[in-house]
Design an enzyme around this catalytic site. Structure first.
Site, short mmCIF file in Angstrom:
data_model
loop_
_atom_site.label_atom_id
_atom_site.label_comp_id
_atom_site.label_asym_id
_atom_site.label_seq_id
_atom_site.Cartn_x
_atom_site.Cartn_y
_atom_site.Cartn_z
N ASN A 90 -6.91 -8.87 15.99
CA ASN A 90 -6.26 -9.88 16.80
C ASN A 90 -5.08 -9.26 17.55
OD1 ASN A 90 -5.55 -12.49 17.80
ND2 ASN A 90 -6.35 -13.41 15.93
N HIS A 120 8.72 10.80 9.16
CA HIS A 120 9.64 11.90 9.44
C HIS A 120 9.90 12.67 8.15
CE1 HIS A 120 10.96 10.53 13.48
NE2 HIS A 120 10.61 9.35 13.01
N LYS A 168 1.07 0.98 -1.46
CA LYS A 168 0.15 1.64 -2.40
C LYS A 168 -1.26 1.14 -2.16
CE LYS A 168 2.81 0.43 -6.03
NZ LYS A 168 3.17 0.21 -7.40
N LYS A 185 -3.98 -11.84 -7.37
CA LYS A 185 -5.16 -12.22 -8.14
C LYS A 185 -6.33 -11.36 -7.68
CE LYS A 185 -7.06 -15.95 -5.26
NZ LYS A 185 -7.53 -17.33 -5.28
#
Length: 194
Positions: A90, A120, A168, A185
């Site tokens: 989108n 960086h 992560k 969940k």
């Protein structure tokens, strides 16, 4: 030292570092300018002028008949992005793609996505960069204003809640949200439809 064409991309694939002062980095600068120009041309067209798609096809070096991208759209390294089939992105996405981005089949992206694949160097931040490829696997869904950090993989059928910052890897079938994103969940794989 002489560098072969593509050497800067070999360094990016390995995670870097790259050094902007080295002659090999000129190839990266050329790609950035090419990509920025093509995005600017596409974004200058009215949203109902479908010819913007040909500008994005030139950016990515492939037909986009199985990918839909809405403008405005920004990508700095079109040659570092790969798409599966039936990907939808989108409007207002920003892809900082030098480290590589791969979208699996059926990936669905809400407005305002931000993906970073470059960082960086902590000690030489003005001249050296490191990289981490971002992979978004089959049928993952990223909500509005999601930020994905370098080196992250988002699993199959995963859902990333609006406003999340993903630092992560996200497991397959996980719903994650927050800053930084955490598992909220797990989805039932048997309930997922194509």
């Amino acid at each position: 030292m002489d560098y072969t064409p593509g050497y800067v991309y070999e360094l990016m694939e390995k995670g870097g570092p790259t050094d902007v002062r080295e002659p090999y980095f000129k190839e990266a600068v050329s790609e950035m300018m090419r990509a920025r120009k093509l995005c600017a041309i596409a974004n200058a067209k009215m949203p109902d002028d479908e010819s913007y798609v040909s500008d994005l096809e030139e950016l990515f070096g492939r037909k986009l008949d199985d990918v839909r991208i809405l403008t405005p759209f920004i990508c700095d390294f079109g040659n570092r992005v790969k798409f599966g089939k039936n990907v939808f992105i989108n409007h207002s996405a920003i892809l900082s793609a030098s480290g590589g981005i791969e979208f699996g089949d059926g990936v669905c992206i809400a407005p305002g996505l931000r993906i970073a694949t470059i960082n960086h160097d902590f000690n030489e931040r003005h001249t050296k960069y490191t990289y981490g490829k971002v992979t978004i696997k089959k049928n993952a869904w990223l909500g509005m204003n999601v930020t994905v950090c370098p080196g992250v993989t988002i699993g199959e059928y995963a859902v990333v809640a609006a406003g999340a910052v993903v630092t992560k890897d996200v497991p397959d079938f996980a719903v994650v949200g927050g800053v930084p994103a955490k598992v909220i969940k797990m989805l039932d794989p048997s309930e997922q439809k194509e």
